[in-house]
Design a protein around this motif. Structure first.
Motif, short mmCIF file in Angstrom:
data_model
loop_
_atom_site.label_atom_id
_atom_site.label_comp_id
_atom_site.label_asym_id
_atom_site.label_seq_id
_atom_site.Cartn_x
_atom_site.Cartn_y
_atom_site.Cartn_z
N VAL A 14 0.81 -1.22 0.00
CA VAL A 14 0.00 0.00 0.00
C VAL A 14 0.85 1.28 0.00
N GLY A 15 2.17 1.09 0.13
CA GLY A 15 3.05 2.26 0.06
C GLY A 15 3.80 2.61 1.34
N LYS A 16 3.84 1.68 2.31
CA LYS A 16 4.57 1.96 3.58
C LYS A 16 6.00 2.43 3.33
N SER A 17 6.73 1.64 2.53
CA SER A 17 8.15 1.93 2.36
C SER A 17 8.36 3.23 1.59
N THR A 18 7.52 3.43 0.57
CA THR A 18 7.61 4.67 -0.22
C THR A 18 7.35 5.88 0.68
N VAL A 19 6.30 5.77 1.50
CA VAL A 19 5.94 6.88 2.39
C VAL A 19 7.03 7.09 3.44
N THR A 20 7.57 6.00 3.99
CA THR A 20 8.62 6.13 5.02
C THR A 20 9.85 6.82 4.43
N THR A 143 -2.87 3.16 4.45
CA THR A 143 -3.83 2.33 3.73
C THR A 143 -4.13 2.97 2.38
N THR A 144 -4.60 2.16 1.46
CA THR A 144 -5.15 2.71 0.22
C THR A 144 -6.67 2.73 0.39
N PRO A 145 -7.38 3.51 -0.45
CA PRO A 145 -8.82 3.66 -0.19
C PRO A 145 -9.66 2.52 -0.77
N ASP A 146 -9.39 1.30 -0.34
CA ASP A 146 -10.19 0.17 -0.81
C ASP A 146 -10.52 -0.72 0.38
N ASP A 147 -11.59 -1.51 0.21
CA ASP A 147 -12.12 -2.27 1.35
C ASP A 147 -11.12 -3.24 1.97
N ILE A 148 -10.30 -3.88 1.14
CA ILE A 148 -9.38 -4.90 1.68
C ILE A 148 -8.30 -4.23 2.53
N ARG A 174 -2.49 6.94 -2.40
CA ARG A 174 -2.93 6.63 -3.76
C ARG A 174 -4.37 7.07 -4.02
N LEU A 175 -4.68 8.28 -3.55
CA LEU A 175 -6.02 8.83 -3.79
C LEU A 175 -6.11 9.42 -5.19
N ASP A 176 -7.30 9.38 -5.75
CA ASP A 176 -7.52 9.93 -7.08
C ASP A 176 -8.65 10.95 -7.01
N ASN A 177 -8.25 12.22 -7.19
CA ASN A 177 -9.19 13.34 -7.14
C ASN A 177 -10.46 13.09 -7.94
#
Ligand SMILES: Nc1ncnc2c1ncn2[C@@H]1O[C@H](COP(=O)(O)OP(=O)(O)OP(=O)(O)O)[C@@H](O)[C@H]1O
Ligand SMILES: [Mg+2]
Length: 272
Positions: A14-20, A143-148, A174-177
């Motif tokens: 979901v992007g932990k490492s990228t964000v860190t 988190t990404t904006p999906d149910d899982i 990873r939000l999409d306007n």
């Protein structure tokens, strides 16, 4: 004041490492001394994200097993003063890292750094629990904006609560306007309300993240929306009040509403 912050997610990818990595770079550019610890033993990524992969000699498990000193394993970033990395081992087993040893390493790093950012492995198993048991001061859930991802983030938050760790704050990545505006994606606020967690930041899905990787660089080296988003989160971590862009909440100006091409609808197979 020095602070240790773990970055976890539940679901992987979901992007932990990228964000860190981004937070480490931005906090260092704001003048803080930052150490990133990669605890994803067996699947390290911070060395590559920070373009330090050719410099790794010793790693976290070597330090924990006392095969080397902490300063021998720490890698200083060549172009971001104040940023260092303690890389994960690529071949050791997760069980080689005792929470007690990690706790001591954290303590030692906090003596000389303003921020120690701990990049957690995916999942809620041993690697993640090891970090919680080592005792971090603050926690971030990505988190990404999906149910899982949201469901897995909830599970991670429950485990944190059961272990009496710090209540995590949330980053929605990873939000999409356009999708949010059309009601086809949850907004960051909706995700935070669903999880009942404090929203720390929202980061758009930004092709610059991938483009930067192709150039063996970090997206924070480029003027892009993701960098601005991570800068805002860094400022919040430093106690500043920074407005949220609230992706998807603002109406498009009329001419863009009239002329912007609609996003392609996803149709089930056989429906056309
Ligand atoms: N905001 C973003 N915009 C575009 N791509 C992104 C963004 N955030 C992350 N990515 C991409 O998503 C992928 C997964 O990111 P990353 O490796 O940071 O996730 P992770 O949660 O650390 O994964 P793992 O659970 O395997 O450790 C990478 O290809 C990364 O470039
Ligand atoms: Mg990762």
């Amino acid at each position: 004041m020095s602070v240790s912050i773990c970055v976890a997610s539940g679901k992987g990818g979901v992007g932990k490492s990228t964000v860190t990595a981004g937070l480490g770079a931005c906090l260092a550019r704001l003048g803080h001394s930052v150490v990133i610890i990669d605890t994803d033993i067996g699947l390290r990524s911070q060395d590559a994200l920070l373009s330090l992969e050719n410099q790794v000699v010793y790693d976290l498990v070597d330090v924990a097993s006392k095969d080397c000193r902490l300063d021998q394993a720490l890698l200083s970033h060549p172009s971001i003063p104040g940023l260092s990395l303690l890389p994960a081992s690529q071949f050791a087993r997760v069980r080689s890292l005792e929470p007690d040893r990690l706790r001591k390493i954290l303590k030692e790093l906090l003596r000389t750094s303003d921020f120690v950012l701990v990049d957690c492995p995916a999942g809620v198993e041993r690697g993640f629990r090891n970090v919680l048991n080592a005792g971090v001061d603050q926690a971030i859930l990505v988190t990404t904006p999906d149910d899982i991802s949201i469901r897995d983030a909830e599970r991670a938050a429950q485990i944190m609560e059961a272990k009496h760790s710090a209540r995590p704050r949330l980053i929605v990545n990873r939000l999409d306007n356009d999708l949010i505006r059309k009601g086809e994606m949850y907004s960051a606020r909706t995700v935070a309300d669903t999880l009942d967690l404090e929203l720390l930041g929202e980061i758009p899905d930004d092709p610059a993240v991938y483009r930067a990787m192709l150039r063996h660089a970090l997206f924070c080296d480029f003027d892009c929306e993701a960098r601005r988003a991570v800068m805002r989160i860094s400022a919040r971590l430093c106690g500043e009040e920074t407005p949220f862009p609230a992706y998807g909440s603002k109406k498009l100006p009329l001419f863009r509403r009239l002329f912007s091409s609609d996003l392609k609808e996803v149709l089930p197979l056989g429906s056309h």
